[in-house]
Design a protein around this motif. Structure first.
Motif, PDB file in Angstrom:
ATOM      1  N   UNK A  14     -20.388  11.933  24.244  1.00  0.00           N
ATOM      2  CA  UNK A  14     -19.467  11.890  25.426  1.00  0.00           C
ATOM      3  C   UNK A  14     -17.964  11.548  24.901  1.00  0.00           C
ATOM      4  N   UNK A  15     -17.731  10.590  23.923  1.00  0.00           N
ATOM      5  CA  UNK A  15     -16.387  10.404  23.484  1.00  0.00           C
ATOM      6  C   UNK A  15     -15.644  11.633  22.787  1.00  0.00           C
ATOM      7  N   UNK A  16     -16.506  12.325  22.032  1.00  0.00           N
ATOM      8  CA  UNK A  16     -16.218  13.668  21.562  1.00  0.00           C
ATOM      9  C   UNK A  16     -15.879  14.752  22.676  1.00  0.00           C
ATOM     10  N   UNK A  17     -16.535  14.742  23.647  1.00  0.00           N
ATOM     11  CA  UNK A  17     -16.353  15.677  24.496  1.00  0.00           C
ATOM     12  C   UNK A  17     -15.051  15.276  25.664  1.00  0.00           C
ATOM     13  N   UNK A  18     -14.961  14.025  25.813  1.00  0.00           N
ATOM     14  CA  UNK A  18     -13.960  13.629  26.782  1.00  0.00           C
ATOM     15  C   UNK A  18     -12.755  13.099  26.063  1.00  0.00           C
ATOM     16  N   UNK A  19     -12.869  12.369  25.104  1.00  0.00           N
ATOM     17  CA  UNK A  19     -11.599  11.639  24.430  1.00  0.00           C
ATOM     18  C   UNK A  19     -11.899  10.288  24.854  1.00  0.00           C
ATOM     19  N   UNK A  20     -11.226   9.425  23.759  1.00  0.00           N
ATOM     20  CA  UNK A  20     -11.594   8.013  23.984  1.00  0.00           C
ATOM     21  C   UNK A  20     -10.663   7.600  25.310  1.00  0.00           C
ATOM     22  N   UNK A  21      -9.564   7.976  25.368  1.00  0.00           N
ATOM     23  CA  UNK A  21      -8.796   7.433  26.441  1.00  0.00           C
ATOM     24  C   UNK A  21      -9.466   7.848  27.940  1.00  0.00           C
ATOM     25  N   UNK A  22      -9.875   8.943  28.017  1.00  0.00           N
ATOM     26  CA  UNK A  22     -10.415   9.255  29.361  1.00  0.00           C
ATOM     27  C   UNK A  22     -11.855   8.765  29.455  1.00  0.00           C
ATOM     28  N   UNK A  23     -12.600   8.602  28.394  1.00  0.00           N
ATOM     29  CA  UNK A  23     -13.937   7.637  28.664  1.00  0.00           C
ATOM     30  C   UNK A  23     -13.258   6.212  29.088  1.00  0.00           C
ATOM     31  N   UNK A  24     -12.523   5.554  28.609  1.00  0.00           N
ATOM     32  CA  UNK A  24     -12.150   4.403  28.907  1.00  0.00           C
ATOM     33  C   UNK A  24     -11.728   4.201  30.238  1.00  0.00           C
ATOM     34  N   UNK A  25     -10.894   5.261  30.785  1.00  0.00           N
ATOM     35  CA  UNK A  25     -10.678   5.391  32.120  1.00  0.00           C
ATOM     36  C   UNK A  25     -11.749   5.411  33.134  1.00  0.00           C
ATOM     37  N   UNK A  26     -12.901   6.429  32.751  1.00  0.00           N
ATOM     38  CA  UNK A  26     -13.926   6.302  33.472  1.00  0.00           C
ATOM     39  C   UNK A  26     -14.785   5.131  33.635  1.00  0.00           C
ATOM     40  N   UNK A  27     -14.811   4.474  32.402  1.00  0.00           N
ATOM     41  CA  UNK A  27     -15.591   3.261  32.242  1.00  0.00           C
ATOM     42  C   UNK A  27     -15.144   2.141  33.225  1.00  0.00           C
ATOM     43  N   UNK A  28     -13.718   2.147  33.208  1.00  0.00           N
ATOM     44  CA  UNK A  28     -13.140   0.941  33.887  1.00  0.00           C
ATOM     45  C   UNK A  28     -12.749   1.315  35.320  1.00  0.00           C
ATOM     46  N   UNK A  29     -13.134   2.263  35.911  1.00  0.00           N
ATOM     47  CA  UNK A  29     -12.947   2.860  37.208  1.00  0.00           C
ATOM     48  C   UNK A  29     -14.273   3.241  38.095  1.00  0.00           C
ATOM     49  N   UNK A  30     -14.942   4.176  37.450  1.00  0.00           N
ATOM     50  CA  UNK A  30     -16.041   4.812  37.834  1.00  0.00           C
ATOM     51  C   UNK A  30     -17.291   4.169  37.519  1.00  0.00           C
ATOM     52  N   UNK A  31     -17.599   3.620  36.338  1.00  0.00           N
ATOM     53  CA  UNK A  31     -18.746   3.066  36.057  1.00  0.00           C
ATOM     54  C   UNK A  31     -18.561   1.328  35.898  1.00  0.00           C
ATOM     55  N   UNK A  32     -17.739   0.959  36.608  1.00  0.00           N
ATOM     56  CA  UNK A  32     -17.602  -0.482  36.303  1.00  0.00           C
ATOM     57  C   UNK A  32     -18.429  -1.242  37.112  1.00  0.00           C
ATOM     58  N   UNK A  33     -19.300  -0.894  37.858  1.00  0.00           N
ATOM     59  CA  UNK A  33     -20.252  -1.836  38.651  1.00  0.00           C
ATOM     60  C   UNK A  33     -21.794  -1.419  38.173  1.00  0.00           C
ATOM     61  N   UNK A  41     -25.536   4.773  31.458  1.00  0.00           N
ATOM     62  CA  UNK A  41     -26.352   4.506  30.484  1.00  0.00           C
ATOM     63  C   UNK A  41     -27.454   5.578  30.317  1.00  0.00           C
ATOM     64  N   UNK A  42     -27.820   5.977  31.750  1.00  0.00           N
ATOM     65  CA  UNK A  42     -28.968   7.086  31.552  1.00  0.00           C
ATOM     66  C   UNK A  42     -28.446   8.447  31.210  1.00  0.00           C
ATOM     67  N   UNK A  43     -27.273   8.601  31.698  1.00  0.00           N
ATOM     68  CA  UNK A  43     -26.593  10.160  31.186  1.00  0.00           C
ATOM     69  C   UNK A  43     -26.419   9.989  29.878  1.00  0.00           C
ATOM     70  N   UNK A  44     -25.706   8.774  29.165  1.00  0.00           N
ATOM     71  CA  UNK A  44     -25.436   8.979  27.818  1.00  0.00           C
ATOM     72  C   UNK A  44     -26.778   9.253  26.972  1.00  0.00           C
TER      73      UNK A  44
END
Length: 132
Positions: A14-33, A41-44
């Motif tokens: 996932x990090x390779x495909x999206x890049x570290x910065x984008x993954x961090x943005x997603x983790x703190x906005x979409x996947x933060x609950x 976790x399931x998708x990973x």
């Protein structure tokens, strides 16, 4: 549930495909609950850990398959993610636009038009990120 090897591999893919910065943005906005964290976790594990690491196709080809699938099914938010992945895997904006145009003969103009609008936005965002 214990997080195993497929989960670890999936997070790396996932990090390779999206890049570290984008993954961090997603983790703190979409996947933060808790609800979305469970999805992440399931998708990973199931998608990135199992599907994307299978032999037989390279990641560049897999990314293009996702772009085509999203366009054919009208999955616009996913298309934005997969276009980003496809660009990071080496597809050019021109190649992706041509692939989308090619689909018009098979799935019709309305979904291709929508996909090109999404692509225009994603490509502009990525160009702006590169400049920053």
């Amino acid at each position: 549930m214990a997080k195993g090897e497929l989960y670890r591999m999936g997070r790396e893919v996932r990090r390779q495909l999206m890049g570290d910065a984008f993954v961090e943005r997603m983790n703190s906005s979409v996947y933060d609950d808790p609800i979305m964290e469970g999805f992440s976790e399931y998708a990973a594990e199931a998608v990135f850990g199992m599907l994307w690491t299978r032999p037989g196709l390279d990641m560049k080809t897999r990314a293009l398959i996702c772009v085509v699938s999203d366009t054919a099914t009208g999955a616009w938010p996913e298309l934005a993610l997969h276009l980003r992945m496809a660009r990071r895997q080496g597809w050019t904006e021109e190649e992706l636009a041509e692939a989308l145009l090619h689909l018009s003969g098979y799935i019709g103009l309305p979904p291709v038009r929508e996909a090109l609008i999404v692509a225009k936005q994603v490509f502009a965002e990525m160009r702006a990120e590169e400049k920053a």
